[in-house]
Design an enzyme around this catalytic site. Structure first.
Site, PDB file in Angstrom:
ATOM      1  CD  GLU A  57      -2.835  46.880 -23.816  1.00 12.10           C
ATOM      2  OE1 GLU A  57      -1.710  46.416 -24.124  1.00 12.10           O
ATOM      3  OE2 GLU A  57      -3.058  47.455 -22.740  1.00 12.10           O
ATOM      4  CG  ASP A 100      -2.946  54.403 -17.751  1.00  5.74           C
ATOM      5  OD1 ASP A 100      -4.163  54.193 -17.664  1.00  5.74           O
ATOM      6  OD2 ASP A 100      -2.099  53.552 -17.491  1.00  5.74           O
TER       7      ASP A 100
END
Ligand code: DGY
Length: 498
Positions: free
Chosen positions: A449, A194
């Site tokens: 993550e 992103d």
């Protein structure tokens, strides 16, 4: 894959001494199962896997990687995951960035949910209007390698081969405005990365426009910023509010054009603010081409074989347009200016294809070395360049390590090591593998993550699918190389693995 006479003693020592708790592999597979929900879609029951706690849907490249991880339990289950992802495929072949299996849940807990996207798959399920790096074909081949018994279900494999083929076709027919085989992405979410430093100059250009400045945006719409069980806010690990305004602006731009980059006459429009030949997408597109070319001998029609070879040749030949010799890496290209962007961890995914020459593979291995040893960084591979002034060790793609990207890069370095027999390349593949496993081990089974490249600290969601898959696959690689070392009486030199 060979261990070579020139392999560094340091790496061989690390290989020899790396012992992973046996329970970690069970935890990794368990994470995928724990992230599973039983749902009914179009009247049929399915086991759907969300990537982690912040993400209530089936994400495109996450699902393909989950399928690889699941194959370590059962290839059949891996195929099932690809089948679920295919439920989101559009009429023209796009596998979506997100398939929303529970629209009410997603609208309540995720921004932007299905009410914002207003987009549907071919069979009427709510999806987002973008895609993600095409890992699908790559994953199909991996599942069959990990568990060859899955090939007994020949009809199912053929069906999934066709899904993968149509997905590749979509990229070439809908996203190749220059006709070079280097496809274009129109939103950072589509690249799977992103907010890397790589996009900053593009965002700066867009931010200067009146259209962007006049767009109202209330950051309160965000649902990804949470308070955790210790009362800590995760905002410093997530993209900034300013980045979310950008994502929202770009979403409106593509939505207003029906999620296509063509005009009503089917001609490519040239005015998309974010139009990038992303190195992640093009690398995975090519890795999938190469996997599907191999699979097409058994599962493809003559026309599919021809088309796959044509796409594969065209993309491979054009890939050098993404090579920055000064940087020593492949980089994304901003088609608005024609300029290459910045190096990122995505740059190293090109290694998992037949694209790099020995010179290029060796330069990339060298660059990795530079990144790791000069900037306080202790682990491979930073998501943005550690020598950049805006490098941030814990904010999403602006520095932290994503072990799933490490997994593909390690796969690539080991593959190039075998191709070129250059010990430095293979050594780097082993090092990326070992670093990634060490990070997961240090995290004590939390499977975060992403990880801080300086301290190794885990950030973002826990029990994360990507990290679990990377662990499962890299553990199997580690076992492979340790066995080879033992078989050679612990002396490297022409030892062949597998
Ligand atoms: C998110 O919501 O953070 C994702 O990266 C979008 O795909």
């Amino acid at each position: 894959m060979p261990l070579l006479p020139g392999q560094s003693p340091e790496m061989l020592d690390r290989l020899r001494n790396m012992d992973l708790p046996a329970s970690f592999a069970d935890t990794a597979l368990g994470n995928l199962e724990n992230n599973t929900s039983q749902v009914t879609l179009n009247g049929q029951p399915y086991n759907v896997i969300r990537p982690g706690e912040l993400y209530p849907g089936v994400w495109g490249w996450d699902a393909a990687f989950h399928a690889i991880g699941l194959a370590y339990g059962s290839g059949e289950r891996g195929l099932e995951e690809l089948e679920i992802s295919a439920l989101g495929q559009t009429e023209d072949g796009r596998i979506p960035q997100i398939l929303f299996y529970d629209a009410e849940l997603a609208n309540r807990t995720y921004y932007p949910g299905p009410n914002m996207w207003e987009c549907e798959s071919a069979n009427g399920l709510p999806i987002s209007g973008l895609s993600q790096p095409p890992v699908y074909g790559f994953a199909l081949e991996k599942i069959l390698e990990i568990d060859p018994a899955a090939e007994q279900n020949e009809d199912k494999v053929r069906e999934l081969f066709n899904v993968a083929y149509n997905y590749q076709k979509w990229w070439y027919e809908e996203r190749d405005p220059e006709g070079t085989g280097l496809v274009v992405s129109i939103h950072p979410w589509e690249t799977g990365r992103d907010n890397p430093i790589e996009w900053d100059p593009i965002f700066k250009r867009i931010r200067a426009t009146d259209e962007f400045q006049d767009m109202p945006f209330d950051p309160a719409v965000r649902k990804d910023i949470r308070i955790d069980e210790h009362g800590n806010n995760n905002a410093k690990h997530r993209p900034s509010d300013e980045a979310y305004k950008m994502f929202t602006h770009l979403l409106h731009k593509v939505k207003d054009n029906g999620y296509s980059i063509k005009d009503a006459d089917g001609e490519y429009r040239k005015d998309f603010p974010f139009a990038v030949q992303d190195v992640t997408i093009n690398s995975m597109l090519q890795a999938s081409n190469e996997a599907l070319i191999r699979l097409s001998e058994r599962y493809g029609t003559p026309e599919q074989q021809r088309e796959l070879r044509r796409w594969g040749t065209q993309t491979r030949e054009s890939f050098n347009h993404l090579w920055n010799d000064e940087a020593g890496a492949f980089q994304s290209r901003d088609t608005t200016t024609g300029k290459l962007t910045e190096t990122s961890n995505g740059s190293f995914l090109a290694l998992a294809t037949s694209v790099p020459s020995e010179y290029q593979a060796a330069r990339m291995a060298h660059l990795l070395d530079d990144w790791k040893h000069k900037h306080g960084v202790k682990y491979h591979i930073c998501s943005s360049p550690p020598d950049h002034a805006d490098f941030n060790t814990e904010r999403y793609w602006r520095g932290p390590i994503w072990t799933i990207v490490n997994y593909v890069a390690a796969e690539g370095l080991l593959m190039q090591g075998a191709r070129f027999e250059n010990p430095a390349i293979l050594d780097k593949g082993l090092e990326v593998t070992l670093d990634s496993l060490e990070l997961v081990q240090m995290d004590g089974g939390a499977f975060h993550e992403y990880h801080n490249p300086v301290t190794g600290k885990g950030c973002g969601a826990k029990s994360f699918g990507f990290t679990s898959v990377a662990f499962l696959d890299l553990t199997s690689k580690l076992t492979h190389y340790k066995t080879a070392l033992e078989a050679a009486g612990e002396k490297p030199g022409g030892t062949t693995v597998g």
